[in-house]
Design a protein around this motif. Sequence first.
Motif, PDB file in Angstrom:
ATOM      1  N   VAL A   9      47.444  11.651  31.906  1.00 31.02           N
ATOM      2  CA  VAL A   9      48.313  12.692  31.360  1.00 31.02           C
ATOM      3  C   VAL A   9      49.737  12.183  31.202  1.00 31.02           C
ATOM      4  N   ALA A  10      50.252  11.502  32.228  1.00 34.52           N
ATOM      5  CA  ALA A  10      51.617  10.963  32.153  1.00 34.52           C
ATOM      6  C   ALA A  10      51.730   9.953  31.014  1.00 34.52           C
ATOM      7  N   ALA A  11      50.715   9.101  30.869  1.00 27.68           N
ATOM      8  CA  ALA A  11      50.728   8.121  29.789  1.00 27.68           C
ATOM      9  C   ALA A  11      50.668   8.807  28.429  1.00 27.68           C
ATOM     10  N   GLU A  12      49.836   9.814  28.309  1.00 30.61           N
ATOM     11  CA  GLU A  12      49.728  10.557  27.043  1.00 30.61           C
ATOM     12  C   GLU A  12      51.080  11.122  26.636  1.00 30.61           C
TER      13      GLU A  12
ATOM     14  N   THR B 246      48.633   0.574  31.062  1.00 30.35           N
ATOM     15  CA  THR B 246      49.873   1.079  30.460  1.00 30.35           C
ATOM     16  C   THR B 246      50.453   0.084  29.465  1.00 30.35           C
ATOM     17  N   VAL B 247      50.339  -1.209  29.768  1.00 26.70           N
ATOM     18  CA  VAL B 247      50.823  -2.222  28.816  1.00 26.70           C
ATOM     19  C   VAL B 247      49.946  -2.239  27.574  1.00 26.70           C
ATOM     20  N   LEU B 248      48.630  -2.181  27.779  1.00 27.93           N
ATOM     21  CA  LEU B 248      47.707  -2.150  26.640  1.00 27.93           C
ATOM     22  C   LEU B 248      48.008  -0.970  25.721  1.00 27.93           C
ATOM     23  N   ALA B 249      48.131   0.216  26.315  1.00 23.41           N
ATOM     24  CA  ALA B 249      48.368   1.423  25.526  1.00 23.41           C
ATOM     25  C   ALA B 249      49.708   1.354  24.807  1.00 23.41           C
ATOM     26  N   ASN B 250      50.736   0.889  25.491  1.00 25.23           N
ATOM     27  CA  ASN B 250      52.057   0.793  24.888  1.00 25.23           C
ATOM     28  C   ASN B 250      52.029  -0.087  23.645  1.00 25.23           C
ATOM     29  N   HIS B 251      51.419  -1.271  23.752  1.00 22.66           N
ATOM     30  CA  HIS B 251      51.354  -2.187  22.607  1.00 22.66           C
ATOM     31  C   HIS B 251      50.558  -1.582  21.449  1.00 22.66           C
ATOM     32  N   LEU B 252      49.404  -0.998  21.751  1.00 20.64           N
ATOM     33  CA  LEU B 252      48.531  -0.524  20.679  1.00 20.64           C
ATOM     34  C   LEU B 252      49.091   0.705  19.981  1.00 20.64           C
ATOM     35  N   VAL B 253      49.741   1.579  20.737  1.00 25.24           N
ATOM     36  CA  VAL B 253      50.355   2.755  20.112  1.00 25.24           C
ATOM     37  C   VAL B 253      51.544   2.333  19.249  1.00 25.24           C
ATOM     38  N   ARG B 254      52.352   1.433  19.745  1.00 24.57           N
ATOM     39  CA  ARG B 254      53.481   0.948  18.944  1.00 24.57           C
ATOM     40  C   ARG B 254      53.005   0.176  17.714  1.00 24.57           C
ATOM     41  N   ALA B 255      51.836  -0.471  17.833  1.00 23.55           N
ATOM     42  CA  ALA B 255      51.300  -1.234  16.706  1.00 23.55           C
ATOM     43  C   ALA B 255      50.704  -0.348  15.625  1.00 23.55           C
ATOM     44  N   GLY B 256      50.426   0.929  15.959  1.00 19.88           N
ATOM     45  CA  GLY B 256      49.936   1.850  14.940  1.00 19.88           C
ATOM     46  C   GLY B 256      48.434   1.989  14.853  1.00 19.88           C
ATOM     47  N   VAL B 257      47.720   1.679  15.936  1.00 21.47           N
ATOM     48  CA  VAL B 257      46.275   1.937  15.949  1.00 21.47           C
ATOM     49  C   VAL B 257      46.060   3.450  15.853  1.00 21.47           C
ATOM     50  N   GLY B 258      45.112   3.858  15.020  1.00 18.16           N
ATOM     51  CA  GLY B 258      44.977   5.273  14.673  1.00 18.16           C
ATOM     52  C   GLY B 258      44.693   6.203  15.830  1.00 18.16           C
ATOM     53  N   LEU B 259      43.757   5.820  16.717  1.00 18.16           N
ATOM     54  CA  LEU B 259      43.404   6.660  17.855  1.00 18.16           C
ATOM     55  C   LEU B 259      43.321   5.797  19.103  1.00 18.16           C
TER      56      LEU B 259
ATOM     57  N   ARG C 112      55.155  -1.977  38.313  1.00 23.45           N
ATOM     58  CA  ARG C 112      54.461  -2.717  37.258  1.00 23.45           C
ATOM     59  C   ARG C 112      53.783  -1.840  36.214  1.00 23.45           C
ATOM     60  N   GLN C 113      53.702  -0.526  36.436  1.00 24.01           N
ATOM     61  CA  GLN C 113      52.987   0.344  35.494  1.00 24.01           C
ATOM     62  C   GLN C 113      54.019   0.991  34.571  1.00 24.01           C
ATOM     63  N   MET C 114      54.218   0.376  33.425  1.00 18.53           N
ATOM     64  CA  MET C 114      55.441   0.508  32.653  1.00 18.53           C
ATOM     65  C   MET C 114      55.644   1.862  31.970  1.00 18.53           C
ATOM     66  N   LEU C 115      54.656   2.690  31.868  1.00 15.95           N
ATOM     67  CA  LEU C 115      54.845   3.974  31.191  1.00 15.95           C
ATOM     68  C   LEU C 115      55.286   5.086  32.139  1.00 15.95           C
ATOM     69  N   PHE C 116      55.320   4.804  33.446  1.00 13.37           N
ATOM     70  CA  PHE C 116      55.573   5.865  34.413  1.00 13.37           C
ATOM     71  C   PHE C 116      56.986   5.795  34.988  1.00 13.37           C
ATOM     72  N   ASP C 117      57.449   6.943  35.523  1.00 13.02           N
ATOM     73  CA  ASP C 117      58.772   6.998  36.137  1.00 13.02           C
ATOM     74  C   ASP C 117      58.722   7.903  37.370  1.00 13.02           C
ATOM     75  N   GLU C 118      59.865   8.065  38.023  1.00 15.63           N
ATOM     76  CA  GLU C 118      59.905   8.824  39.267  1.00 15.63           C
ATOM     77  C   GLU C 118      59.551  10.299  39.080  1.00 15.63           C
ATOM     78  N   LYS C 119      59.820  10.823  37.904  1.00 21.21           N
ATOM     79  CA  LYS C 119      59.468  12.218  37.628  1.00 21.21           C
ATOM     80  C   LYS C 119      57.944  12.394  37.668  1.00 21.21           C
ATOM     81  N   ASP C 120      57.225  11.435  37.143  1.00 16.86           N
ATOM     82  CA  ASP C 120      55.759  11.493  37.184  1.00 16.86           C
ATOM     83  C   ASP C 120      55.254  11.466  38.626  1.00 16.86           C
ATOM     84  N   VAL C 121      55.914  10.664  39.461  1.00 14.17           N
ATOM     85  CA  VAL C 121      55.537  10.585  40.872  1.00 14.17           C
ATOM     86  C   VAL C 121      55.779  11.929  41.556  1.00 14.17           C
TER      87      VAL C 121
END
Length: 339
Positions: free
Chosen positions: A87-90, A41-54, A70-79
């Motif tokens: 899917v939640a990360a997407e 989730t940290v990897l994806a967050n950084h790379l998407v914010r950085a503008g990597v194409g895909l 510790r899994q920063m893209l998720f919240d209680e609604k996802d649980v």
Amino acid sequence: MEQDKLERYSRQMRFSPIGEKGQKELAGKSVLIVGVGALGTVLANHLVRAGVGLVRLADRDYVEMSNLQRQMLFDEKDVNESLPKAVAAEQKLKAINSAVKIEAYVTDVTMDNLPSLLEGIDIVLDGTDNFRTRFLLNDMCFKYGIPFAYGGAVSSRGMSALFIPGKTPCLRCFINPGEGTGQTCDTIGVISPVVDIVASYQVVEVLKYLVGDESSLRGTLRSFDIWKNHQFELKMDKAKPSCPTCQKHEYPALVEEEDHVTTLCGRETVQIQRKEEFDLNVWAKKLESISEIKLTPFLLRVHLHEGEKLVLFPDGRVLVQGTEDISRAKTLYSKYIGG
């Protein structure tokens, strides 16, 4: 890339090693992140914010309450919705940057489907929690000539390195299969800051590579313990002469048999047969602090807080009782036994 679309990256482009040229390079790149948990989730967050194409994501698990620490893209609604992590990360990532193409695959990454996941990919990032998958990624990446950004975090310890086929040694040159201690986040815990640090080390090397600044690559395997204030760097200038992956090009993970997995009909049980034997007394000590256990001379039964049970036998067999879902069984096996 249109100038108005570049505006969101203005602070990143003011960093001279990236600049506008580098930003446009990033927009044309594709990455695969295997494992969308703590590191992923940290990897994806950084790379998407950085503008990597895909950004392509692959994970077999779903979001649980214990992930949120510790899994920063998720919240209680996802649980509450039991969403698959991919899917939640997407969903979160698309809301962060609609200009980046996000592809989510809810799948167990294997020798069979990994080649298709690698199609069109410039670099692979390790967000996994077990060495069996890491060695699979390492060997497949070196076979196909794709860089592999390794990362691992447990307790307060972390490791990271960028392995580039033809230019650096590979993961097998530094870590041998079977050297794992069986320590996982679910057995000895993990603190969130070490996850962020490892993933950030991974991403910064990936960004250097993707913008073409290879002269700035670190070129080391970095390990550290942020609680005990230890840090160690191992230069990656010499491959192990006998390495079956980067020297002999045999790629053991692509030819050796995986742990044999069988669903036991009518018993709501999945059996996993691994190659290594179990010392039941050793594993009883490892698992007694997190689960209710029962040790006999013949087996070790472990009652997991998730509801399922693990039964370990000296010959290397593990029964995952309470599910017939092979993916679920593999997830629990990785959490508590490692690999």
